[in-house]
Design an enzyme around this catalytic site. Structure first.
Site, PDB file in Angstrom:
ATOM      1  N   GLY A   1      45.766  36.181  47.723  1.00  0.00           N
ATOM      2  CA  GLY A   1      46.447  36.467  46.461  1.00  0.00           C
ATOM      3  C   GLY A   1      45.890  35.586  45.356  1.00  0.00           C
ATOM      4  O   GLY A   1      45.793  35.997  44.196  1.00  0.00           O
TER       5      GLY A   1
ATOM      6  N   TRP B   1      53.063  30.318  41.035  1.00  0.00           N
ATOM      7  CA  TRP B   1      52.180  29.691  42.023  1.00  0.00           C
ATOM      8  C   TRP B   1      51.058  28.951  41.305  1.00  0.00           C
ATOM      9  O   TRP B   1      50.685  29.315  40.189  1.00  0.00           O
ATOM     10  CB  TRP B   1      51.599  30.759  42.959  1.00  0.00           C
ATOM     11  CG  TRP B   1      50.935  30.166  44.154  1.00  0.00           C
ATOM     12  CD1 TRP B   1      49.591  30.019  44.357  1.00  0.00           C
ATOM     13  CD2 TRP B   1      51.575  29.620  45.303  1.00  0.00           C
ATOM     14  NE1 TRP B   1      49.363  29.420  45.556  1.00  0.00           N
ATOM     15  CE2 TRP B   1      50.569  29.159  46.169  1.00  0.00           C
ATOM     16  CE3 TRP B   1      52.914  29.475  45.686  1.00  0.00           C
ATOM     17  CZ2 TRP B   1      50.843  28.561  47.390  1.00  0.00           C
ATOM     18  CZ3 TRP B   1      53.190  28.870  46.910  1.00  0.00           C
ATOM     19  CH2 TRP B   1      52.150  28.422  47.748  1.00  0.00           C
TER      20      TRP B   1
ATOM     21  N   SER C   1      49.683  39.392  47.524  1.00  0.00           N
ATOM     22  CA  SER C   1      49.182  38.499  48.573  1.00  0.00           C
ATOM     23  C   SER C   1      49.627  39.030  49.926  1.00  0.00           C
ATOM     24  O   SER C   1      50.763  39.493  50.071  1.00  0.00           O
ATOM     25  CB  SER C   1      49.744  37.086  48.369  1.00  0.00           C
ATOM     26  OG  SER C   1      49.603  36.336  49.564  1.00  0.00           O
TER      27      SER C   1
ATOM     28  N   HIS D   1      54.306  36.679  54.106  1.00  0.00           N
ATOM     29  CA  HIS D   1      54.811  37.612  53.087  1.00  0.00           C
ATOM     30  C   HIS D   1      55.329  38.929  53.698  1.00  0.00           C
ATOM     31  O   HIS D   1      55.418  39.065  54.898  1.00  0.00           O
ATOM     32  CB  HIS D   1      53.744  37.857  52.027  1.00  0.00           C
ATOM     33  CG  HIS D   1      53.547  36.651  51.153  1.00  0.00           C
ATOM     34  ND1 HIS D   1      52.671  36.609  50.095  1.00  0.00           N
ATOM     35  CD2 HIS D   1      54.126  35.431  51.176  1.00  0.00           C
ATOM     36  CE1 HIS D   1      52.725  35.418  49.521  1.00  0.00           C
ATOM     37  NE2 HIS D   1      53.597  34.689  50.155  1.00  0.00           N
TER      38      HIS D   1
ATOM     39  N   HIS E   1      30.075  38.060  44.065  1.00  0.00           N
ATOM     40  CA  HIS E   1      29.089  37.268  43.315  1.00  0.00           C
ATOM     41  C   HIS E   1      28.783  37.787  41.908  1.00  0.00           C
ATOM     42  O   HIS E   1      27.835  37.340  41.284  1.00  0.00           O
ATOM     43  CB  HIS E   1      27.749  37.173  44.076  1.00  0.00           C
ATOM     44  CG  HIS E   1      27.878  36.884  45.529  1.00  0.00           C
ATOM     45  ND1 HIS E   1      28.091  35.624  46.026  1.00  0.00           N
ATOM     46  CD2 HIS E   1      27.833  37.723  46.618  1.00  0.00           C
ATOM     47  CE1 HIS E   1      28.162  35.668  47.355  1.00  0.00           C
ATOM     48  NE2 HIS E   1      28.021  36.927  47.737  1.00  0.00           N
TER      49      HIS E   1
ATOM     50  N   ARG F   1      25.294  45.873  42.122  1.00  0.00           N
ATOM     51  CA  ARG F   1      25.246  46.933  43.147  1.00  0.00           C
ATOM     52  C   ARG F   1      26.630  47.249  43.728  1.00  0.00           C
ATOM     53  O   ARG F   1      26.817  48.244  44.411  1.00  0.00           O
ATOM     54  CB  ARG F   1      24.253  46.593  44.257  1.00  0.00           C
ATOM     55  CG  ARG F   1      24.696  45.481  45.169  1.00  0.00           C
ATOM     56  CD  ARG F   1      23.660  45.282  46.275  1.00  0.00           C
ATOM     57  NE  ARG F   1      24.152  44.397  47.295  1.00  0.00           N
ATOM     58  CZ  ARG F   1      23.436  43.450  47.872  1.00  0.00           C
ATOM     59  NH1 ARG F   1      22.182  43.241  47.535  1.00  0.00           N
ATOM     60  NH2 ARG F   1      23.942  42.697  48.811  1.00  0.00           N
TER      61      ARG F   1
ATOM     62  N   ASN G   1      32.343  34.633  45.738  1.00  0.00           N
ATOM     63  CA  ASN G   1      32.444  35.586  46.841  1.00  0.00           C
ATOM     64  C   ASN G   1      33.857  35.461  47.409  1.00  0.00           C
ATOM     65  O   ASN G   1      34.189  34.467  48.054  1.00  0.00           O
ATOM     66  CB  ASN G   1      31.403  35.277  47.921  1.00  0.00           C
ATOM     67  CG  ASN G   1      31.607  36.150  49.148  1.00  0.00           C
ATOM     68  OD1 ASN G   1      32.467  37.031  49.170  1.00  0.00           O
ATOM     69  ND2 ASN G   1      30.821  35.909  50.181  1.00  0.00           N
TER      70      ASN G   1
ATOM     71  N   GLU H   1      63.840  25.814  58.967  1.00  0.00           N
ATOM     72  CA  GLU H   1      62.700  25.506  58.101  1.00  0.00           C
ATOM     73  C   GLU H   1      63.030  25.905  56.658  1.00  0.00           C
ATOM     74  O   GLU H   1      63.594  26.976  56.434  1.00  0.00           O
ATOM     75  CB  GLU H   1      61.479  26.286  58.596  1.00  0.00           C
ATOM     76  CG  GLU H   1      60.178  25.567  58.396  1.00  0.00           C
ATOM     77  CD  GLU H   1      58.981  26.354  58.934  1.00  0.00           C
ATOM     78  OE1 GLU H   1      57.895  26.121  58.406  1.00  0.00           O
ATOM     79  OE2 GLU H   1      59.142  27.188  59.841  1.00  0.00           O
TER      80      GLU H   1
HETATM   81  C1  LIG Z   1      53.784  34.042  43.360  1.00  0.00           C
HETATM   82  C2  LIG Z   1      52.540  33.771  44.160  1.00  0.00           C
HETATM   83  N1  LIG Z   1      51.353  34.036  43.596  1.00  0.00           N
HETATM   84  C3  LIG Z   1      50.201  33.813  44.255  1.00  0.00           C
HETATM   85  C4  LIG Z   1      50.198  33.325  45.541  1.00  0.00           C
HETATM   86  C5  LIG Z   1      48.910  33.082  46.232  1.00  0.00           C
HETATM   87  O1  LIG Z   1      48.735  33.889  47.351  1.00  0.00           O
HETATM   88  P1  LIG Z   1      47.783  33.433  48.547  1.00  0.00           P
HETATM   89  O2  LIG Z   1      48.553  32.448  49.357  1.00  0.00           O
HETATM   90  O3  LIG Z   1      47.486  34.688  49.288  1.00  0.00           O
HETATM   91  O4  LIG Z   1      46.589  32.816  47.927  1.00  0.00           O
HETATM   92  C6  LIG Z   1      51.407  33.019  46.164  1.00  0.00           C
HETATM   93  C7  LIG Z   1      51.388  32.461  47.528  1.00  0.00           C
HETATM   94  O5  LIG Z   1      52.198  32.582  48.348  1.00  0.00           O
HETATM   95  C8  LIG Z   1      52.612  33.248  45.458  1.00  0.00           C
HETATM   96  O6  LIG Z   1      53.791  32.973  46.016  1.00  0.00           O
END
Ligand SMILES: Cc1ncc(COP(=O)(O)O)c(C=O)c1O
Length: 396
Positions: free
Chosen positions: A61, A88, A183, A188, A215, A219, A249, A331
């Site tokens: 993500g 995030w 993501s 998730h 990259h 192509r 990449n 947890e």
């Molecule tokens: C709101 C949000 N955006 C982006 C991400 C990033 O995703 P990833 O962990 O797949 O890089 C997360 C991660 O859990 C997230 O909670």
């Protein structure tokens, strides 16, 4: 230790033997394992599930976030991108990496997403985009936000990494913005172990993101017009090796795509179960101690949200809460998405010179930062176990 109350993990039953068998069956055919036909098939299936024209499968993500902002960089040299303080790290890091300025906006408590009033105050002539985050399955969009971005001609990006299947006005979130990101990280709504998706209805975004994924290579585009343009303009280059934009990449593999294809089959069913779990959880939760007035319209939950009510927002109660959860082996994550107020994180506060006085201006995010949590909600969870969980929480 399924259904053992005193081992409640963030995630338990998301990769089954059936999923692993699908991978084994695929590998036995000795196929190409790098980005190939299964990736294409998964992208097509995902686009159709979501309701967009194009999807680009990447390795996380965060990579989806990075490429979305890299796309904006290919169109705009500089400017401001508005982000919520509760999001995030890669939403903000990708803005910083591409030399845009992140402008922070506080959240609403009832949907944990960007607050309209604060948003209005932060828009100016330098605003390029709003990068909205839908937190923990709650829809973050409103008609006013959609109207605002349209009137001001600002680009809307949606981070849906925590909210697969959430809806606004009966239409899936992730179909409103120019680009939306998902993501498939392990914990998730569905998983490809690691993985992410960039989704759009724009052919241009799709073609540029395809190149950016590999990259910046020309192509990779499916557009003969783009290929022709570069080949003609750069006759000194081998047409197989033309790098159009400075890039990375961030491809995934066929194995991850096979898992995605299997997981998507169960996504709707699992979303339904999780939503019912969350509604039951909120019903059982002590309304005096915990905030439960979330706007659940269109929700698609994957983790139970716990926010202390006003009288319990103190360090003494917090310590007791965490001690008991640790003792019961439940947890948890404090701060919810990304650990709470991103402005407090070293990568932001050190480069943008924020201090305690600045953080505190974002009062709702601060509540979530200090007194907000999530714990696991997975499809196999029984009502009985949810009752036991809420009993533990209510008795603190
Ligand atoms: C709101 C949000 N955006 C982006 C991400 C990033 O995703 P990833 O962990 O797949 O890089 C997360 C991660 O859990 C997230 O909670």
């Amino acid at each position: 230790m399924k259904n053992n109350l005193f081992s409640h993990k963030l995630m338990e039953d998301n990769i089954s033997t059936k999923h692993l068998s699908a991978i084994t069956k695929f590998i036995k055919k000795k196929p190409i394992l790098t980005n190939n036909v299964k990736v294409k098939e998964f992208e097509k299936k995902w686009s159709s599930w979501l309701g967009v024209k194009y999807s680009v499968f990447v390795n996380s993500g965060s990579s989806a976030n990075l490429l979305s902002i890299a796309y904006l960089k290919s169109k705009y040299q500089k400017g401001e991108i508005i982000v919520p303080t509760l999001t995030w790290s890669s939403d903000i890091a990708s803005i910083l990496h591409n030399n845009f300025k992140p402008v922070f906006v506080d959240i609403n408590l009832n949907n944990l997403a960007i607050s309209l009033e604060n948003l209005k105050r932060k828009i100016n002539k330098n605003t390029v985009a709003i990068f909205l985050t839908h937190i923990l399955g709650l829809n973050g969009l409103t008609s006013e936000i959609i109207k605002l971005v349209k009137n001001k001609k600002i680009i809307l990006l949606e981070d849906c990494c925590e909210s697969h299947g959430a809806k606004f006005n009966s239409k899936k979130i992730g179909t409103y913005g120019l680009i939306s990101n998902f993501s498939f990280y392990y914990a998730h709504h569905m998983t490809t172990i690691e993985g992410g998706m960039i989704c759009t209805n724009s052919k241009e975004v799709y073609e540029i993101c395809r190149m950016l994924r590999s990259h910046g290579m020309v192509r990779e585009t499916t557009s003969p017009k783009i290929k022709k343009y570069y080949v003609k303009k750069y006759p000194d280059l081998n047409s197989q090796f033309i790098f159009s934009l400075p890039s990375y990449n961030v491809r995934s593999t066929e194995i991850n795509a096979v898992l995605g294809i299997e997981q998507i089959k169960e996504l709707n069913k699992n979303i339904k179960k999780r939503n019912a779990n969350f509604i039951h959880f909120l019903k059982k939760l002590d309304k005096e101690k915990f905030y439960t007035k979330f706007n659940l319209n269109g929700q698609s939950n994957y983790a139970f949200i716990i926010i202390f009510n006003k009288n319990y927002r103190n360090i003494k109660f917090r310590k007791k809460f965490e001690k008991i959860l640790n003792k019961k082996k439940i947890e948890f994550r404090r701060g919810t998405s990304g650990g709470g107020n991103q402005m407090r994180q070293p990568y932001v506060r050190n480069s943008l010179k924020f201090n305690e006085k600045d953080f505190r201006k974002f009062s709702n995010t601060e509540i979530v930062h200090h007194y907000g949590y999530y714990i696991g909600n997975f499809p196999g969870l029984s009502k009985n176990k949810i009752n036991k969980l809420t009993d533990v929480l209510n008795n603190i």
